[in-house]
Design a protein around this motif. Structure first.
Motif, mmCIF file in Angstrom:
data_model
loop_
_atom_site.group_PDB
_atom_site.id
_atom_site.type_symbol
_atom_site.label_atom_id
_atom_site.label_comp_id
_atom_site.label_asym_id
_atom_site.label_seq_id
_atom_site.Cartn_x
_atom_site.Cartn_y
_atom_site.Cartn_z
ATOM 1 N N SER A 169 12.913 0.276 35.924
ATOM 2 C CA SER A 169 12.588 1.552 36.559
ATOM 3 C C SER A 169 13.749 2.075 37.398
ATOM 4 C CB SER A 169 11.335 1.398 37.432
ATOM 5 O OG SER A 169 11.568 0.449 38.469
ATOM 6 N N GLU A 170 14.708 1.215 37.718
ATOM 7 C CA GLU A 170 15.876 1.636 38.484
ATOM 8 C C GLU A 170 16.946 2.284 37.607
ATOM 9 O OE1 GLU A 170 17.339 -1.711 40.603
ATOM 10 O OE2 GLU A 170 15.520 -1.969 41.806
ATOM 11 N N ILE A 171 16.778 2.215 36.292
ATOM 12 C CA ILE A 171 17.736 2.846 35.373
ATOM 13 C C ILE A 171 17.431 4.340 35.289
ATOM 14 C CG2 ILE A 171 18.586 2.918 32.999
ATOM 15 C CD1 ILE A 171 17.825 -0.029 32.760
ATOM 16 N N THR A 172 18.433 5.166 35.486
ATOM 17 C CA THR A 172 18.274 6.618 35.473
ATOM 18 C C THR A 172 18.659 7.175 34.104
ATOM 19 O OG1 THR A 172 18.811 6.718 37.840
ATOM 20 C CG2 THR A 172 18.958 8.765 36.580
ATOM 21 N N TRP A 173 17.775 8.006 33.542
ATOM 22 C CA TRP A 173 18.025 8.634 32.251
ATOM 23 C C TRP A 173 18.270 10.122 32.451
ATOM 24 C CZ3 TRP A 173 18.311 5.977 27.653
ATOM 25 C CH2 TRP A 173 17.853 4.655 27.661
ATOM 26 N N THR A 174 19.298 10.647 31.818
ATOM 27 C CA THR A 174 19.617 12.075 31.926
ATOM 28 C C THR A 174 20.073 12.604 30.569
ATOM 29 O OG1 THR A 174 21.888 11.585 32.617
ATOM 30 C CG2 THR A 174 20.269 11.966 34.368
ATOM 31 N N SER A 175 19.865 13.895 30.361
ATOM 32 C CA SER A 175 20.348 14.581 29.166
ATOM 33 C C SER A 175 21.372 15.618 29.597
ATOM 34 C CB SER A 175 19.204 15.262 28.414
ATOM 35 O OG SER A 175 19.701 16.073 27.364
ATOM 36 N N ALA A 176 22.496 15.649 28.900
ATOM 37 C CA ALA A 176 23.561 16.595 29.261
ATOM 38 C C ALA A 176 23.133 18.030 28.992
ATOM 39 C CB ALA A 176 24.841 16.260 28.495
ATOM 40 N N GLU A 185 11.772 9.002 31.891
ATOM 41 C CA GLU A 185 12.230 7.854 32.670
ATOM 42 C C GLU A 185 12.223 6.555 31.871
ATOM 43 O OE1 GLU A 185 7.774 8.293 33.303
ATOM 44 O OE2 GLU A 185 9.562 9.594 33.214
ATOM 45 N N ASP A 186 11.594 6.554 30.682
ATOM 46 C CA ASP A 186 11.556 5.359 29.847
ATOM 47 C C ASP A 186 12.551 5.409 28.690
ATOM 48 O OD1 ASP A 186 9.466 4.034 31.273
ATOM 49 O OD2 ASP A 186 8.049 5.445 30.373
ATOM 50 N N GLY A 187 13.341 6.485 28.605
ATOM 51 C CA GLY A 187 14.319 6.601 27.536
ATOM 52 C C GLY A 187 13.780 7.245 26.275
ATOM 53 N N TYR A 188 12.641 7.936 26.356
ATOM 54 C CA TYR A 188 12.099 8.650 25.197
ATOM 55 C C TYR A 188 12.744 10.033 25.130
ATOM 56 C CZ TYR A 188 8.512 5.114 24.446
ATOM 57 O OH TYR A 188 7.858 3.949 24.182
ATOM 58 N N VAL A 189 13.356 10.329 23.982
ATOM 59 C CA VAL A 189 14.071 11.594 23.797
ATOM 60 C C VAL A 189 13.227 12.513 22.919
ATOM 61 C CG1 VAL A 189 16.172 12.685 22.924
ATOM 62 C CG2 VAL A 189 16.285 10.430 24.007
ATOM 63 N N THR A 190 13.065 13.750 23.357
ATOM 64 C CA THR A 190 12.304 14.745 22.598
ATOM 65 C C THR A 190 13.215 15.894 22.224
ATOM 66 O OG1 THR A 190 10.273 14.171 23.782
ATOM 67 C CG2 THR A 190 10.317 16.290 22.638
ATOM 68 N N SER A 191 13.214 16.243 20.938
ATOM 69 C CA SER A 191 14.050 17.363 20.475
ATOM 70 C C SER A 191 13.468 18.682 20.971
ATOM 71 C CB SER A 191 14.135 17.352 18.951
ATOM 72 O OG SER A 191 12.839 17.442 18.374
ATOM 73 N N VAL A 192 14.353 19.581 21.406
ATOM 74 C CA VAL A 192 13.918 20.878 21.945
ATOM 75 C C VAL A 192 14.529 22.024 21.155
ATOM 76 C CG1 VAL A 192 13.862 22.361 23.979
ATOM 77 C CG2 VAL A 192 13.646 19.877 24.245
ATOM 78 N N GLY A 193 15.850 22.058 21.060
ATOM 79 C CA GLY A 193 16.532 23.153 20.374
ATOM 80 C C GLY A 193 17.687 22.640 19.550
ATOM 81 N N ALA A 194 18.184 23.477 18.663
ATOM 82 C CA ALA A 194 19.280 23.087 17.787
ATOM 83 C C ALA A 194 20.557 22.861 18.601
ATOM 84 C CB ALA A 194 19.512 24.170 16.734
ATOM 85 N N GLY A 195 21.328 21.873 18.183
ATOM 86 C CA GLY A 195 22.582 21.579 18.866
ATOM 87 C C GLY A 195 22.795 20.081 19.016
ATOM 88 N N LEU A 333 6.065 -2.076 24.398
ATOM 89 C CA LEU A 333 4.991 -2.791 25.118
ATOM 90 C C LEU A 333 5.430 -4.206 25.489
ATOM 91 C CD1 LEU A 333 2.025 -1.564 22.922
ATOM 92 C CD2 LEU A 333 2.429 -0.969 25.322
ATOM 93 N N LYS A 334 6.195 -4.861 24.628
ATOM 94 C CA LYS A 334 6.675 -6.205 24.952
ATOM 95 C C LYS A 334 7.693 -6.172 26.084
ATOM 96 C CE LYS A 334 5.911 -8.478 20.508
ATOM 97 N NZ LYS A 334 6.540 -9.177 19.344
ATOM 98 N N SER A 335 8.413 -5.058 26.201
ATOM 99 C CA SER A 335 9.430 -4.967 27.274
ATOM 100 C C SER A 335 8.818 -4.713 28.633
ATOM 101 C CB SER A 335 10.426 -3.837 26.937
ATOM 102 O OG SER A 335 9.827 -2.561 27.080
ATOM 103 N N VAL A 336 7.587 -4.204 28.693
ATOM 104 C CA VAL A 336 6.964 -3.871 29.991
ATOM 105 C C VAL A 336 5.925 -4.910 30.402
ATOM 106 C CG1 VAL A 336 7.352 -1.419 29.707
ATOM 107 C CG2 VAL A 336 5.200 -2.419 28.908
ATOM 108 N N GLN A 337 5.750 -5.967 29.623
ATOM 109 C CA GLN A 337 4.746 -6.989 29.986
ATOM 110 C C GLN A 337 5.155 -7.715 31.250
ATOM 111 O OE1 GLN A 337 3.039 -9.424 26.797
ATOM 112 N NE2 GLN A 337 4.142 -8.140 25.363
#
Length: 337
Positions: A169-176, A185-195, A333-337
């Protein structure tokens, strides 16, 4: 004449002892120059008293003879072993001092290297920064999923990392560029627009990146994103006697687990956690028969599990039927047990 070293009988004119091989000390009368036998008190040629004359001319062998001319042990030679013993003891003491000094130097260097000995500088800011850098240097953070590609908006995929950091939870995730892809915050990336954009995971000074490419026309609208969030909230939790009914349809997030935990999901088998039981549920959906009787009894009480009919005890065979969502959800799920 006798050898002054081993007391063996030798010729009067011998220069080396035939018994021990030592050179025979040679001296000469300082009055007439005649050669003298070792230990002679008077010259056999001129009769000069050798004890009253000046110092005799000795051979190059400066070692004292262990026997005198009468065959008795020389007092000077008897003391020599003691002198040699004293020299050996001094050498041992020098060696011990060198070893101790080297050990102290190693201990001091190690203490400095690991921050046990400071530089003496004051100030909380510099100390905190130094401690932070030291902590980061003791850990690692690398990206397993180095690239992600999406062909339409609204798709979600997770960026997997390899790290020894205990609290993820201390790892920070950001998108440029959040107009192209968003990350939670868990590293799940969702596509929004082309590029194209870069997703970054960071902890202290450790940084790892994943390149994201969205190759499609148009962008997701705010209404579309809001509708997706609402649908996710509506399906969170147990449904249809499942702990997580959507584990095969989309990626599970930390928010989903929190929502399921706060709901009424019944009693789990002893010793099993909620994330582990959701993993077991994914296997159970594909007809896996559990060896643990408590877990097997838990799923036998579910109508959907009873309807499967044919069960499989080989875990590897069951895993071959997992879809991409199920595979990623099991890892998460195995990583958060």
């Amino acid at each position: 004449m006798r050898c002054p070293y081993c007391n063996a009988q030798i010729d009067d004119d011998a220069t080396f002892c035939v018994n021990c091989g030592n050179p025979i000390p040679v001296s000469f009368c300082t009055q007439c120059g005649a050669q003298l036998a070792p230990g002679s008190k008077f010259c056999p040629v001129c009769g000069a008293n050798q004890n009253e004359t000046t110092e005799d001319v000795q051979s190059t062998n400066s070692r004292e003879a262990p026997y005198n001319v009468q065959g008795q042990p020389s007092e000077d030679y008897i003391e020599e072993p003691a002198q040699q013993g004293g020299s050996a003891r001094r050498q041992w003491w020098i060696l011990i001092i060198v070893i101790v000094a080297a050990a102290v130097a190693v201990i001091l260097f190690s203490a400095w290297r690991f921050g046990l000995i400071g530089s003496g500088e004051s100030g909380n800011g510099s100390s905190a920064q130094s401690a932070s850098s030291e902590d980061a240097s003791d850990h690692y953070l690398t990206i397993i999923t180095t690239t992600l590609e999406f062909d339409e908006p609204g798709l979600t995929s997770r960026v997997y990392i390899d790290t020894d950091i205990e609290s993820r939870s201390e790892i920070t995730w950001t998108s440029a560029d959040t107009a192209v892809a968003a990350v939670d915050e868990d590293g799940y990336v969702t596509s929004v627009g082309a590029g194209a954009t870069t997703v970054t995971a960071q902890w202290e000074t450790l940084v790892a990146t994943c390149e994201v490419s969205c190759d499609f026309e148009g962008t997701a609208t705010a209404d579309t994103a809001a509708s997706a969030d609402t649908a996710a909230a509506d399906t969170a939790g147990s449904e249809g006697d499942y702990l997580c009914s959507y584990s095969s349809d989309r990626l599970i997030t930390s928010a989903d687990l929190a929502s399921i935990s706060s709901g009424n999901y019944g009693t789990l088998p002893a010793g099993e956690t909620l994330p582990q039981m959701i993993v077991n549920e994914i296997y159970a959906k594909h007809g896996y028969q559990f060896q643990n009787p408590d877990i097997e009894a838990y799923f036998q009480a579910k109508p959907w599990y009873q309807q499967i009919g044919s069960y499989q005890t080989d875990q590897s065979i069951v895993e071959q039927s997992f879809n991409s969502y199920e595979k990623q959800n099991v890892l998460f799920l195995k990583s958060v047990q």
